[in-house]
Design an enzyme around this catalytic site. Structure first.
Site, short mmCIF file in Angstrom:
data_model
loop_
_atom_site.label_atom_id
_atom_site.label_comp_id
_atom_site.label_asym_id
_atom_site.label_seq_id
_atom_site.Cartn_x
_atom_site.Cartn_y
_atom_site.Cartn_z
N SER A 25 5.42 2.84 6.68
CA SER A 25 6.50 3.34 6.03
C SER A 25 7.67 2.42 6.81
O SER A 25 8.01 2.93 7.56
CB SER A 25 6.63 4.90 5.80
OG SER A 25 7.93 5.02 5.45
N HIS B 154 5.09 0.08 2.66
CA HIS B 154 5.34 1.41 2.01
C HIS B 154 6.85 1.30 1.97
O HIS B 154 7.44 1.63 3.18
CB HIS B 154 4.68 2.43 2.65
CG HIS B 154 4.98 3.92 1.52
ND1 HIS B 154 4.17 4.09 0.55
CD2 HIS B 154 5.81 4.72 1.95
CE1 HIS B 154 4.88 5.31 0.00
NE2 HIS B 154 5.66 5.73 0.89
N ASP C 71 10.23 3.64 0.59
CA ASP C 71 10.59 4.67 0.43
C ASP C 71 11.79 4.62 -0.52
O ASP C 71 13.03 4.25 -0.10
CB ASP C 71 10.67 5.74 0.95
CG ASP C 71 9.27 6.39 1.70
OD1 ASP C 71 8.25 6.74 0.85
OD2 ASP C 71 9.08 6.46 2.92
N HIS D 161 7.29 3.75 -3.46
CA HIS D 161 7.54 5.00 -3.68
C HIS D 161 8.76 5.53 -4.39
O HIS D 161 9.76 5.66 -3.34
CB HIS D 161 7.27 5.86 -2.07
CG HIS D 161 6.89 7.43 -2.43
ND1 HIS D 161 6.79 8.24 -1.42
CD2 HIS D 161 6.79 8.10 -3.41
CE1 HIS D 161 6.52 9.35 -1.70
NE2 HIS D 161 6.68 9.36 -3.19
N ASP E 12 0.89 10.47 2.31
CA ASP E 12 1.95 10.15 2.76
C ASP E 12 2.52 11.19 3.52
O ASP E 12 2.80 12.33 2.71
CB ASP E 12 2.70 9.41 1.71
CG ASP E 12 4.13 9.09 2.00
OD1 ASP E 12 4.48 8.93 3.13
OD2 ASP E 12 4.99 8.70 1.29
N GLY E 13 3.19 11.11 4.67
CA GLY E 13 3.75 12.15 5.38
C GLY E 13 2.89 12.91 6.35
O GLY E 13 2.07 13.60 6.41
N GLY E 14 3.84 12.33 7.72
CA GLY E 14 3.09 13.07 8.88
C GLY E 14 1.95 12.54 9.26
O GLY E 14 1.21 13.30 10.01
N GLY F 185 4.54 6.45 9.31
CA GLY F 185 5.82 5.86 9.64
C GLY F 185 6.00 5.88 10.86
O GLY F 185 5.48 4.83 11.76
N SER F 186 6.54 6.76 11.56
CA SER F 186 7.02 6.78 12.93
C SER F 186 5.68 6.55 13.85
O SER F 186 5.84 5.95 14.89
CB SER F 186 7.64 8.05 13.44
OG SER F 186 6.89 9.16 13.29
#
Length: 204
Positions: A10, A35, A37, A70, A151-153, A173-174
């Protein structure tokens, strides 16, 4: 099985002051796609960027990276054509953001046919997103060849649950972008998903 393990960093987790070079760095570290956002401040509280940024990134880094958009926006219908023209490869909209998803899917597919870039005709995939509170637990069993993205965490600590649940497209992401060694993290995520896919195939 038609699907395979794909890892998409991301880019919102990148240093936004040098987004183009960060995208290149992620691809060089083994990312399968990028990805992006898009948030409008209405559907979700945050505001990020729109099609002008996507167009600039496409010009800066070329046609090869797959851009997964997204679209966390209230009226996803209004951005289909601009995003197609900017170089999007997949237009992922939220089921909760539209009253006529079937019509929007048709519009995305039709936009794919009409938009041309200087080097290739754009074929845009359709993605359907759901918020965490929207119940779903049977996608992989019902659609054994579907690309299912989570997606997410997602990172090394959570990837096993995602893979076991049937996800094969992994947005991180991170955990990837902020890592000292993004290549190894991408490789780890891909390996876990690939092993889950292989196990599922053997169990069929």
């Amino acid at each position: 099985m038609a699907y395979s393990a794909k890892i998409g960093p991301s880019i919102l987790s990148s240093d936004l002051s040098c987004l183009g070079s960060e995208c290149v760095r992620m691809m060089e570290c083994g990312a399968d796609y990028l990805h992006l956002d898009v948030m409008d401040g209405h559907f979700v509280p945050n505001i990020t960027f729109g099609h002008p940024m996507v167009e600039c990134l496409r010009k800066a880094i070329g046609q090869d990276p797959f851009f997964d958009m997204h679209m966390m926006v209230s009226r996803p219908e209004q951005w289909v054509k601009p995003m197609a023209a900017a170089g999007a490869n997949q237009y992922t909209f939220h089921l909760e953001a539209t009253t006529n998803p079937g019509n929007l899917i048709k519009e995305i597919k039709e936009s794919s046919m009409k938009v041309n870039s200087s080097s290739r005709a754009c074929q845009i995939s359709v993605g359907l997103a759901i918020k965490p509170g929207t119940t779903v637990s049977w996608l992989r069993s019902q659609f054994p060849s579907l690309d299912i993205e989570v997606d997410g965490g997602v990172g090394p600590d959570t990837i096993h649950k995602c893979a076991e649940a049937g996800a094969n497209m992994i947005v991180s992401g991170s955990a990837v972008v902020g890592s000292d060694d993004p290549r190894s993290v991408i490789s780890l995520l891909r390996t876990v998903v690939a092993e889950a896919i292989q196990k599922r195939s053997l169990d069929r």
